[in-house]
Design an enzyme around this catalytic site. Structure first.
Site, PDB file in Angstrom:
ATOM      1  N   HIS A   1      21.715   8.797  23.695  1.00  0.00           N
ATOM      2  CA  HIS A   1      23.313   9.246  22.333  1.00  0.00           C
ATOM      3  C   HIS A   1      24.954   9.200  22.841  1.00  0.00           C
ATOM      4  O   HIS A   1      25.451  10.081  22.812  1.00  0.00           O
ATOM      5  CB  HIS A   1      22.224  10.640  22.017  1.00  0.00           C
TER       6      HIS A   1
ATOM      7  N   GLY B   1      12.543  20.022  26.112  1.00  0.00           N
ATOM      8  CA  GLY B   1      13.773  20.696  25.979  1.00  0.00           C
ATOM      9  C   GLY B   1      14.594  19.845  24.123  1.00  0.00           C
ATOM     10  O   GLY B   1      15.442  19.884  23.612  1.00  0.00           O
TER      11      GLY B   1
ATOM     12  N   SER C   1      13.605  19.063  19.623  1.00  0.00           N
ATOM     13  CA  SER C   1      13.131  19.302  19.346  1.00  0.00           C
ATOM     14  C   SER C   1      12.901  18.368  17.947  1.00  0.00           C
ATOM     15  O   SER C   1      11.509  18.951  17.765  1.00  0.00           O
ATOM     16  CB  SER C   1      14.111  20.047  17.539  1.00  0.00           C
TER      17      SER C   1
HETATM   18  C1  BJW Z   1      14.015  24.850  25.437  1.00  0.00           C
HETATM   19  C2  BJW Z   1      15.746  25.877  25.839  1.00  0.00           C
HETATM   20  C3  BJW Z   1      15.502  26.305  27.676  1.00  0.00           C
HETATM   21  C4  BJW Z   1      15.750  25.641  23.452  1.00  0.00           C
HETATM   22  N1  BJW Z   1      14.125  25.219  28.188  1.00  0.00           N
HETATM   23  N2  BJW Z   1      13.416  24.047  26.096  1.00  0.00           N
HETATM   24  C5  BJW Z   1      14.379   9.130   9.591  1.00  0.00           C
HETATM   25  C6  BJW Z   1      13.517   7.802  10.508  1.00  0.00           C
HETATM   26  C7  BJW Z   1      14.392   7.409  11.473  1.00  0.00           C
HETATM   27  C8  BJW Z   1      15.862   7.384  11.341  1.00  0.00           C
HETATM   28  C9  BJW Z   1      16.116   8.713  10.749  1.00  0.00           C
HETATM   29  C10 BJW Z   1      15.502   9.208   9.542  1.00  0.00           C
HETATM   30  N3  BJW Z   1      16.137   9.993   8.568  1.00  0.00           N
HETATM   31  C11 BJW Z   1      17.406   9.663   9.058  1.00  0.00           C
HETATM   32  C12 BJW Z   1      17.884   9.167   9.623  1.00  0.00           C
HETATM   33  C13 BJW Z   1      19.002   9.517  11.130  1.00  0.00           C
HETATM   34  C14 BJW Z   1      19.017   9.445  11.835  1.00  0.00           C
HETATM   35  C15 BJW Z   1      18.292  11.082  12.060  1.00  0.00           C
HETATM   36  O1  BJW Z   1      17.366  11.162  12.859  1.00  0.00           O
HETATM   37  N4  BJW Z   1      18.329  12.222  11.292  1.00  0.00           N
HETATM   38  C16 BJW Z   1      17.497  13.191  11.378  1.00  0.00           C
HETATM   39  C17 BJW Z   1      18.200  14.598  10.891  1.00  0.00           C
HETATM   40  C18 BJW Z   1      15.886  13.101  10.632  1.00  0.00           C
HETATM   41  N5  BJW Z   1      19.554   9.053  12.843  1.00  0.00           N
HETATM   42  C19 BJW Z   1      20.614   8.680  13.607  1.00  0.00           C
HETATM   43  O2  BJW Z   1      21.029   8.428  12.564  1.00  0.00           O
HETATM   44  C20 BJW Z   1      20.405   7.367  14.416  1.00  0.00           C
HETATM   45  N6  BJW Z   1      21.075   6.711  14.529  1.00  0.00           N
HETATM   46  C21 BJW Z   1      20.500   5.435  13.321  1.00  0.00           C
HETATM   47  O3  BJW Z   1      19.456   5.941  12.770  1.00  0.00           O
HETATM   48  O4  BJW Z   1      20.740   4.092  14.168  1.00  0.00           O
HETATM   49  C22 BJW Z   1      20.012   3.273  13.021  1.00  0.00           C
HETATM   50  C23 BJW Z   1      21.040   1.927  13.208  1.00  0.00           C
HETATM   51  C24 BJW Z   1      20.333   0.905  13.082  1.00  0.00           C
HETATM   52  C25 BJW Z   1      21.905   0.018  13.010  1.00  0.00           C
HETATM   53  C26 BJW Z   1      22.684  -0.197  12.773  1.00  0.00           C
HETATM   54  C27 BJW Z   1      23.322   1.738  12.161  1.00  0.00           C
HETATM   55  C28 BJW Z   1      22.520   2.897  12.520  1.00  0.00           C
HETATM   56  C29 BJW Z   1      21.501   8.160  15.354  1.00  0.00           C
HETATM   57  C30 BJW Z   1      21.093   9.908  15.797  1.00  0.00           C
HETATM   58  C31 BJW Z   1      22.388  10.544  16.946  1.00  0.00           C
HETATM   59  C32 BJW Z   1      21.902  11.959  17.178  1.00  0.00           C
HETATM   60  N7  BJW Z   1      23.649  12.326  17.290  1.00  0.00           N
HETATM   61  C33 BJW Z   1      23.545  13.755  17.805  1.00  0.00           C
HETATM   62  C34 BJW Z   1      24.858  14.202  18.273  1.00  0.00           C
HETATM   63  C35 BJW Z   1      25.512  13.729  19.546  1.00  0.00           C
HETATM   64  C36 BJW Z   1      26.916  13.755  19.416  1.00  0.00           C
HETATM   65  C37 BJW Z   1      26.935  15.276  19.582  1.00  0.00           C
HETATM   66  O5  BJW Z   1      26.307  16.305  20.508  1.00  0.00           O
HETATM   67  O6  BJW Z   1      27.525  16.271  19.289  1.00  0.00           O
HETATM   68  O7  BJW Z   1      22.796  13.843  18.999  1.00  0.00           O
HETATM   69  S1  BJW Z   1      22.091  14.632  16.930  1.00  0.00           S
HETATM   70  C38 BJW Z   1      22.198  15.875  18.074  1.00  0.00           C
HETATM   71  O8  BJW Z   1      20.441  16.317  17.938  1.00  0.00           O
HETATM   72  C39 BJW Z   1      22.572  14.920  19.440  1.00  0.00           C
HETATM   73  C40 BJW Z   1      21.433  15.309  20.412  1.00  0.00           C
HETATM   74  O9  BJW Z   1      20.839  14.874  21.137  1.00  0.00           O
HETATM   75  C41 BJW Z   1      19.623  15.194  19.323  1.00  0.00           C
HETATM   76  C42 BJW Z   1      18.417  15.852  19.984  1.00  0.00           C
HETATM   77  O10 BJW Z   1      18.856  17.391  19.803  1.00  0.00           O
HETATM   78  P1  BJW Z   1      18.000  17.520  20.818  1.00  0.00           P
HETATM   79  O11 BJW Z   1      18.320  17.323  22.013  1.00  0.00           O
HETATM   80  O12 BJW Z   1      16.554  17.710  20.166  1.00  0.00           O
HETATM   81  O13 BJW Z   1      18.345  19.604  20.592  1.00  0.00           O
HETATM   82  P2  BJW Z   1      18.343  20.763  19.157  1.00  0.00           P
HETATM   83  O14 BJW Z   1      18.461  21.901  19.334  1.00  0.00           O
HETATM   84  O15 BJW Z   1      17.851  19.988  17.896  1.00  0.00           O
HETATM   85  O16 BJW Z   1      16.248  21.469  20.435  1.00  0.00           O
HETATM   86  C43 BJW Z   1      16.488  21.726  21.333  1.00  0.00           C
HETATM   87  C44 BJW Z   1      14.520  22.713  21.958  1.00  0.00           C
HETATM   88  O17 BJW Z   1      14.926  23.399  23.143  1.00  0.00           O
HETATM   89  C45 BJW Z   1      13.861  23.103  21.169  1.00  0.00           C
HETATM   90  O18 BJW Z   1      12.777  22.315  20.458  1.00  0.00           O
HETATM   91  C46 BJW Z   1      14.208  24.422  22.103  1.00  0.00           C
HETATM   92  O19 BJW Z   1      13.334  25.296  21.588  1.00  0.00           O
HETATM   93  C47 BJW Z   1      14.562  24.235  23.019  1.00  0.00           C
HETATM   94  N8  BJW Z   1      15.219  25.059  23.918  1.00  0.00           N
HETATM   95  N9  BJW Z   1      16.060  26.265  25.051  1.00  0.00           N
HETATM   96  C48 BJW Z   1      13.552  24.225  27.577  1.00  0.00           C
HETATM   97  N10 BJW Z   1      15.833  26.857  28.186  1.00  0.00           N
END
Ligand code: BJW
Length: 261
Positions: A126, A203, A205
């Protein structure tokens, strides 16, 4: 290597055996990896001025186009936050694991805490908060970044010296394509795992695609998939083994036990 406070971490023999037997380990890390360093997880990221806004509405090209100073203020504040925190024992343990096994780190995190702990990161799928570029012409930007000491509502982004466009953070917003080379490298590392190797899913989701599909690649390759997360997640079902505790507590324990055989 110190382990975070609290009662002893419970790690099953199955998990320890899997890791001891592995030649290669791919660690897929998400926001929970940095939580104990003081970086809020993405879905807890609302704080101060932003508690009334949904981060998933801020991390989009549409939000940027509607109001660049508003979105830039959020990122500039996060730059200050990331600069002010340190890697936690979980980051350090993964770096030390590379002395014992062949390790590839693939992270969704936009911070640089793995690198500061001593890991070489194979892929930031990302992007990186600290790599800036022009929104219009794409030129990289390495000029000064003004970092507010506390959240402010609006801050003008720096201006591109090439084309006068607005400078944006080098992260991947919703609806944007992931950096192709990084994603391809991540998939290749997972496909190279074999039976007996391990994929650690730490870590995350497992909500955001396509990164949430990466544990399935490890599964198809025949590796043992181990989730480290205090909570059940959307990818728990595709993990063979689970350690329900935090990254900064579990990873040092795992590495210590692998080291001691
Ligand atoms: C602990 C802990 C401790 C707590 N120890 N654990 C269906 C299929 C495919 C795609 C899609 C779909 N529907 C929609 C989409 C598109 C979309 C998507 O996935 N949306 C979902 C919401 C459904 N995806 C996209 O848009 C991606 N691009 C794409 O698909 O492009 C297609 C394309 C093709 C060709 C041309 C153009 C486009 C892009 C995704 C970008 C994500 N970006 C972000 C923001 C980054 C910038 C910023 O930070 O501001 O990335 S979103 C955000 O979520 C960030 C993270 O990397 C990402 C994942 O989050 P993560 O790391 O999982 O964190 P959390 O907070 O969700 O969870 C934390 C976890 O930690 C929890 O489980 C806790 O229990 C745990 N935890 N403390 C261990 N101490």
């Amino acid at each position: 290597m110190s382990q975070a406070e609290g009662p002893a971490v419970e790690v099953s023999e199955e998990v320890l055996e899997a890791l001891r037997g592995a030649s290669r380990v791919v660690a897929l890390t998400g926001a929970g990896m940095s939580a104990e360093s003081g970086v809020p997880t993405f879905r807890d990221a609302q704080s101060g001025l932003w508690e009334q806004f949904d981060p998933s509405q801020l991390a989009t090209p549409e939000a940027w186009r509607a109001d660049p100073p508003f979105v830039w203020a959020w990122y500039a504040w996060r730059v200050g936050l990331v600069r002010s925190v340190q890697p936690n024992p979980g980051h350090c343990a993964l770096a030390e694991l590379a002395d014992l096994r062949e390790v590839a780190v693939v992270t969704q995190n936009i911070d640089d805490l793995h690198e500061r702990a001593g890991s070489t990161v194979l892929a930031h799928v990302h992007g990186s908060l600290l790599d800036f570029r022009c929104m219009d012409c794409g030129a990289p930007y390495d000029g000064e970044i003004e970092v507010p000491t506390e959240p402010v509502e609006r801050l003008d982004p720096p201006t591109c010296p090439e084309c006068q466009g607005d400078i944006r953070p080098g992260v991947v917003w919703f609806g944007e394509e992931l950096p192709r080379a990084a994603f391809d490298d991540a998939v290749a590392a997972l496909e190279a795992l074999g039976p007996g190797d391990v994929c650690l899913v730490v870590g995350t989701s497992g909500i955001v695609y396509p990164a949430a599909g990466l544990p399935a690649v490890a599964l198809s390759a025949g590796a043992t998939v181990v989730e480290v997360n205090p909570q059940e997640t959307d990818v728990s079902d595709m993990c063979h083994l689970h350690v329900r505790d935090t990254a900064a507590r579990v990873l040092p324990t795992l590495v210590e036990r692998v080291r001691s055989g």
